[in-house]
Motif scaffolding. Sequence first.
Motif, short mmCIF file in Angstrom:
data_model
loop_
_atom_site.label_atom_id
_atom_site.label_comp_id
_atom_site.label_asym_id
_atom_site.label_seq_id
_atom_site.Cartn_x
_atom_site.Cartn_y
_atom_site.Cartn_z
N UNK A 125 0.83 -1.21 0.00
CA UNK A 125 0.00 0.00 0.00
C UNK A 125 0.87 1.26 0.00
N UNK A 126 1.92 1.25 0.82
CA UNK A 126 2.84 2.40 0.86
C UNK A 126 3.49 2.58 -0.50
N UNK A 127 3.87 1.49 -1.14
CA UNK A 127 4.49 1.57 -2.46
C UNK A 127 3.52 2.14 -3.49
N UNK A 128 2.26 1.78 -3.39
CA UNK A 128 1.26 2.34 -4.32
C UNK A 128 1.14 3.85 -4.14
N UNK A 129 1.13 4.30 -2.87
CA UNK A 129 1.07 5.73 -2.59
C UNK A 129 2.32 6.44 -3.15
N UNK A 130 3.47 5.82 -2.97
CA UNK A 130 4.72 6.38 -3.48
C UNK A 130 4.70 6.40 -5.01
N UNK A 131 4.18 5.34 -5.60
CA UNK A 131 4.06 5.27 -7.07
C UNK A 131 3.21 6.42 -7.58
N UNK A 132 2.09 6.68 -6.92
CA UNK A 132 1.20 7.77 -7.33
C UNK A 132 1.93 9.12 -7.29
#
Length: 170
Positions: A125-132
């Motif tokens: 989830x943190x990686x998805x936020x960072x990706x965004x």
Amino acid sequence: MSDHKTRPALSTPTSLGANATKDVSAALNALLADVFTLYLKTKNFHWHMSGAHFRDYHLLLDEQSDQIFAMTDPIAERVRKVGGTTLKSIGHIARMQRLDDNDADFVTPLDMLAELADDNRRLADIMRETHELCDEANDVASTSLLENWIDETERRAWFLFETTRHSETA
């Protein structure tokens, strides 16, 4: 006067704007702190594994910790490539981490695996936020790396979940 004389000593030239550099660096550094946290927790549980499935769990966590550690240098180097500076100490990691440590004297093997599954899902989830955030900054190299790491992280969570699943057939 050339540009290199007016930049701070560790400032790396980048086509990202100053705000993007600041935001992407901060997000990647926080991610790096979480990756180091998950790495150490996975190694902790690897070292303190016990019980009937010791060998299988011990080897699984060793494999997973190697995969997690393999992310650390590319994340830190992305921070430098986009013009930021990265983590400098264990204290720095501790101030930035969002995943919890586990300093318990004893954790059951199934609780270890379940906690790591939860942590890997949280990391995804943190990686998805960072990706965004990286996508908004047009940092395509970071988004590309994150896409692969999200897949690896979801695979770890899946393996850990399946390892703890109770048999539906008795």
